[in-house]
Design a protein around this motif. Structure first.
Motif, short mmCIF file in Angstrom:
data_model
loop_
_atom_site.label_atom_id
_atom_site.label_comp_id
_atom_site.label_asym_id
_atom_site.label_seq_id
_atom_site.Cartn_x
_atom_site.Cartn_y
_atom_site.Cartn_z
N LEU A 190 28.89 -101.20 -79.25
CA LEU A 190 27.50 -101.65 -79.40
C LEU A 190 27.43 -103.18 -79.33
O LEU A 190 26.48 -103.74 -78.78
N PHE A 193 27.52 -104.20 -75.70
CA PHE A 193 26.19 -103.97 -75.11
C PHE A 193 25.23 -105.09 -75.54
O PHE A 193 24.49 -105.64 -74.71
N ASP A 194 25.28 -105.43 -76.83
CA ASP A 194 24.45 -106.53 -77.33
C ASP A 194 24.71 -107.83 -76.57
O ASP A 194 23.80 -108.62 -76.35
N ALA A 199 18.50 -108.96 -68.76
CA ALA A 199 17.19 -108.55 -69.28
C ALA A 199 17.05 -107.03 -69.16
O ALA A 199 16.46 -106.39 -70.02
N GLU A 200 17.59 -106.46 -68.10
CA GLU A 200 17.56 -105.00 -67.96
C GLU A 200 18.95 -104.44 -68.23
O GLU A 200 19.88 -104.64 -67.44
N LYS A 201 19.09 -103.77 -69.35
CA LYS A 201 20.36 -103.12 -69.67
C LYS A 201 20.03 -101.86 -70.45
O LYS A 201 19.11 -101.83 -71.26
N THR A 202 20.76 -100.78 -70.17
CA THR A 202 20.54 -99.50 -70.83
C THR A 202 21.88 -98.97 -71.30
O THR A 202 22.84 -98.98 -70.53
N LEU A 203 21.92 -98.54 -72.56
CA LEU A 203 23.13 -97.92 -73.10
C LEU A 203 22.96 -96.40 -73.03
O LEU A 203 21.93 -95.88 -73.45
N HIS A 204 23.94 -95.72 -72.47
CA HIS A 204 23.95 -94.25 -72.43
C HIS A 204 25.13 -93.76 -73.25
O HIS A 204 26.29 -94.02 -72.90
N ALA A 205 24.85 -93.08 -74.35
CA ALA A 205 25.92 -92.53 -75.19
C ALA A 205 25.92 -91.02 -75.11
O ALA A 205 24.87 -90.39 -75.18
N ARG A 224 21.34 -93.25 -58.96
CA ARG A 224 19.96 -93.73 -58.95
C ARG A 224 19.87 -95.19 -59.36
O ARG A 224 19.05 -95.94 -58.82
N ARG A 228 18.36 -97.99 -56.99
CA ARG A 228 17.23 -98.82 -57.43
C ARG A 228 17.51 -100.30 -57.21
O ARG A 228 16.63 -101.06 -56.84
N LEU B 203 22.13 -90.47 -75.77
CA LEU B 203 21.30 -91.54 -76.33
C LEU B 203 21.07 -92.58 -75.24
O LEU B 203 22.03 -93.01 -74.59
N HIS B 204 19.81 -92.96 -75.03
CA HIS B 204 19.47 -94.02 -74.09
C HIS B 204 18.84 -95.18 -74.87
O HIS B 204 17.77 -95.01 -75.45
N ALA B 205 19.53 -96.30 -74.89
CA ALA B 205 18.99 -97.48 -75.59
C ALA B 205 18.61 -98.56 -74.59
O ALA B 205 19.36 -98.84 -73.66
N ASN B 206 17.43 -99.12 -74.78
CA ASN B 206 16.95 -100.20 -73.93
C ASN B 206 16.44 -101.35 -74.79
O ASN B 206 15.93 -101.11 -75.88
#
Lengths: 235, 235
Positions: A190, A193-194, A199-205, A224, A228, B203-206
């Motif tokens: 985490l 990720f922090d 500006a655009e970041k997504t965490l997938h767990a 995708r 994009r 989990l998707h975190a943005n």
């Protein structure tokens, strides 16, 4: 769809490119795949992703890391890898030594991978790498302006160098976490990720341990994500 | 594509259904959308999602929660809502009171929403709800076997009842976290994700605060998630 697999070397470093057998003229968007620790550039998991990217219109490229695949074994790396395994087996936290090791390897792979891009002269570039591919990928993506989007993961903020490199990354990031990762502490995942400056970041767990197979829907998501960010919208 | 919007009531509870203007005969897969706190069942964010689901071949349904939308104001709920705002304004943690409040409302909405499903007799059902829509959605999804997949989020494990209901959920879950949520502590979000009993959960975190607009790619992801789990694969 038939996928074309082409092996080549750049300054003696072995690499492989997968492209769809279609009529598209280069430069097409390219995804560089960083393999995991102990893997070959044509490990089954790499080939699976590469074929999927190629079938989606990208070129995919993988490069053997030092002391991996078709490259000669390197006593220095070998000694450190043995030491990391011994520490983990003894129940010590191998993360600090692993981070130092990855920084050492990255000092070699960042220029090697940049030379591969120079050689291929591709269109927009994406990077996909988890575990070792994340440890080497973070400094690469931070250093290489041709990379416009990155899927990273299964890595943590275990060293100041990694956090500083992550902070220099500003392109969109999709970051994968194995929720039950026994090698990368959740808090360090985490924290990495922090640290990304994007500006655009997504965490997938997703549930699973470090070496478990990633869910197939994450590969769909990566396709995708790269579509994009690497494919210009139709006019 | 033209979307058909049909208003109806079930036992006096106002609801709305959106369907694509196409030749598909019912039952088609349905997504029940839980609106946010203070919102109407036709709030712009609800309609935006409903149209997207309908354009993707689903029916979408939204129901006014008690004390919301076209329903009469309820003094009891009004008093608690005022008290929650006062606590938050005073810098106190409103989470325990909010959790009690949502449990109270859910005791009413779970049977109401089940009655709406009875009325519509739909195909496979999905649920989409964040914030209040998560607080009310968790006990609903836990109680309703017709729901086969759920997108939830912007909610936390602030009460034992929520954790216990989450543990009873076994269908696939996509769980949204706003990484900079000022209303739901991050640890409580992660704890709720931990609590879901589902073998498949992501989990998707943005980046963003509680009320910030969710990234559009998350709606794309929800469409694919529901398509994967509610649409039978072609034979």
């Amino acid at each position: 769809m038939r996928i074309h697999e082409e092996h080549f070397t750049v300054d003696g470093v072995p690499a492989v490119r997968w492209t769809p057998d279609d009529s598209t003229t280069d430069p097409r968007p390219l995804v560089l795949i960083g393999h995991g620790g102990g893997q070959h550039k044509t490990a089954p998991a790499v080939v699976h992703r590469a074929h999927r990217f190629a079938a989606s219109g990208f070129a995919a490229v993988a490069v053997d890391a030092p002391n991996h695949g078709d490259r000669p074994s390197d006593d220095r790396y070998q000694r450190i890898a043995t030491e990391i395994r011994a520490r983990a087996d003894a129940g010590d936290d191998p993360a600090p030594l692993l981070a130092d090791f990855q920084a050492l390897v990255a000092a070699q792979t960042v220029p090697e991978w940049r030379a591969v891009l120079d050689h291929l002269d591709p269109g927009p570039v994406g990077y996909w790498g988890v575990s070792l591919g994340c440890g080497l990928g973070v400094p690469f993506v931070a250093a290489e302006p041709r990379v416009r989007a990155a899927v990273l993961g299964l890595g943590g903020a275990s060293a100041r160098a990694a956090v500083e490199a992550a902070a220099r990354i500003t392109v969109p990031v999709e970051f994968l976490v194995q929720w039950d990762d026994e090698r990368v502490p959740r808090a360090q995942s985490l924290a990495l990720f922090d640290a990304f400056g994007s500006a655009e970041k997504t965490l997938h767990a997703n549930p699973g341990r470090h070496g478990d197979r990633l869910p197939e829907h994450e590969l769909d998501s990566a396709v995708r994500f790269f579509t994009r960010h690497l494919t210009p919208p139709p006019h």
